[in-house]
Design an enzyme around this catalytic site. Structure first.
Site, short mmCIF file in Angstrom:
data_model
loop_
_atom_site.label_atom_id
_atom_site.label_comp_id
_atom_site.label_asym_id
_atom_site.label_seq_id
_atom_site.Cartn_x
_atom_site.Cartn_y
_atom_site.Cartn_z
N PRO A 2 0.89 -1.30 0.05
CA PRO A 2 -0.09 -0.02 -0.01
C PRO A 2 0.83 1.16 0.02
O PRO A 2 1.75 1.47 0.81
CB PRO A 2 -0.86 -0.31 1.24
CG PRO A 2 -0.95 -1.63 1.60
CD PRO A 2 0.55 -2.06 1.02
N GLU A 3 0.53 2.16 -0.98
CA GLU A 3 1.31 3.39 -1.10
C GLU A 3 0.34 4.46 -0.45
O GLU A 3 -0.63 4.29 -0.06
CB GLU A 3 1.85 3.68 -2.35
CG GLU A 3 2.74 2.65 -3.27
CD GLU A 3 4.00 2.60 -2.36
OE1 GLU A 3 4.53 3.82 -1.70
OE2 GLU A 3 4.91 1.75 -2.54
#
Length: 271
Positions: A2-3
Site C-alpha cells: 500500500p502506497e
C-alpha cells in the site's frame, strides 16, 4: 505494498465513522513489526479523535496520545459495526462502541505503536526522515531540484527514497516520470529546473488521479469497507511491457531498478 493513495483512501474510509468513538477493548494477535508499547487495558475508555495521515503512516488520536499505524507490505485495515472471529492473519483489533477497527497483515511487516504525540518518540523518530507531502504548497520544482542536487542515483530511485517527497511509490513514480517525459534511468542530479518543475507537477497529478480512483489494487488492496482501487486500469506505462505506448506507439519497456520493476517508453521519455 500500500502506497500513499491507498493509505489515504483507507483513512478516508473509516476516519469519520470512528471519530468520537470510545474504546471498549484492544486485542493483540501475533507480534507485528514493533511492539504496541502500552498495555492494551490502558486504552480502554479512551476517546478516538480524527485519524490523520503522514506519508504512509496513519495517526489515530486516543486520549492523551495515539496509535501510529503502518500497513507494511501486505496489511489492510477494516472497520465494521461487528467483526467476525479473528483469523490467523488478524493481528490487532480496536473495539469501540461504534465498531471494530481491525488490522489484517499476512506478512506481519505492519505495525501499531503507541506514542504520547506525533512530536514525541517513537512517532517523531519514525516520521523524522519523511519528505514533504505531495500536495504541500512547498513541494514544487525548486524544492525537487534542490533535493536531487548531488544525487547520482537514477531519478526514479531518488523519488522512491521518500525523503524529498512522500507518496511517489513504484507505480506512481513510473507514471509521473512518463508524464514528465523523463527517462527513469536519468541521474537525479542532471535534471534541470524546468524538468524538475514538470516532474513535480506530474507527481501531484498522478497521485490526485490515484486518489480519485480509490488507489491501486495490484493484488489484494481494499479500503476499510472492502472496496478495491482502480488506478491500475488507468496506468499509461506501469504493467504494460511490450504493449504500444498510448502516445507514440512504441513498445513499453521494463527494467529492474532497486529490485523493483520500472516501466517506461524509450521514445517519449528522454535522459
Amino acid at each position: 505494498m500500500p502506497e500513499l493513495p491507498e493509505v489515504e483512501v483507507t483513512r478516508r474510509s473509516f476516519a469519520d465513522a470512528i471519530a468520537g468513538a470510545r474504546v471498549e477493548s484492544v486485542r493483540l494477535g501475533k507480534p507485528l513489526r514493533w511492539p504496541l508499547g502500552i498495555e492494551p487495558a490502558q486504552l480502554r475508555g479512551e476517546w478516538v479523535g480524527q485519524a490523520q495521515r503522514r506519508g504512509k503512516y496513519l495517526w489515530l488520536p486516543l486520549g492523551q496520545g495515539g496509535l501510529l499505524m503502518h500497513l507494511g507490505m501486505s496489511g489492510s485495515l477494516n472497520f465494521s459495526a461487528t467483526a467476525a472471529e479473528p483469523g490467523p492473519h488478524d493481528h490487532f483489533d480496536l473495539r469501540t462502541d461504534r465498531g471494530v477497527l481491525r488490522l489484517t497483515d499476512p506478512r506481519r511487516f505492519g505495525a501499531v505503536v503507541w506514542s504520547p504525540s506525533l512530536e514525541d518518540d517513537p512517532a517523531a523518530k519514525l516520521l523524522s526522515n519523511l519528505g514533504l507531502e505531495p500536495f504541500d504548497a512547498r513541494f514544487d520544482g525548486a524544492h525537487l531540484h534542490a533535493g536531487l542536487a548531488g544525487r547520482k542515483v537514477a531519478v526514479k530511485l531518488a523519488l522512491l527514497a521518500g525523503d524529498i517527497v512522500v507518496g511517489a511509490g513504484n507505480v506512481y513514480a513510473c507514471e509521473a516520470l512518463f508524464r514528465a517525459g523523463i527517462d527513469p534511468r536519468t541521474p537525479a542530479h542532471k535534471l534541470s529546473r524546468p524538468r524538475c518543475a514538470r516532474l513535480a507537477d506530474a507527481v501531484r497529478a498522478v497521485l490526485a488521479q490515484a486518489l480519485e480512483a480509490g488507489g491501486t489494487t495490484l493484488r489484494d488492496f481494499k479500503d476499510a469497507h472492502g472496496v478495491a482501487g482502480s488506478f491500475q486500469m488507468q496506468a499509461e506505462v506501469y504493467g504494460r511491457e511490450g504493449l504500444a505506448c498510448l502516445r507514440c506507439g512504441s513498445k513499453i519497456k521494463r527494467i529492474v531498478q532497486g529490485q523493483r520493476s520500472t516501466f517506461f517508453c524509450p521514445s517519449c521519455q528522454k535522459r
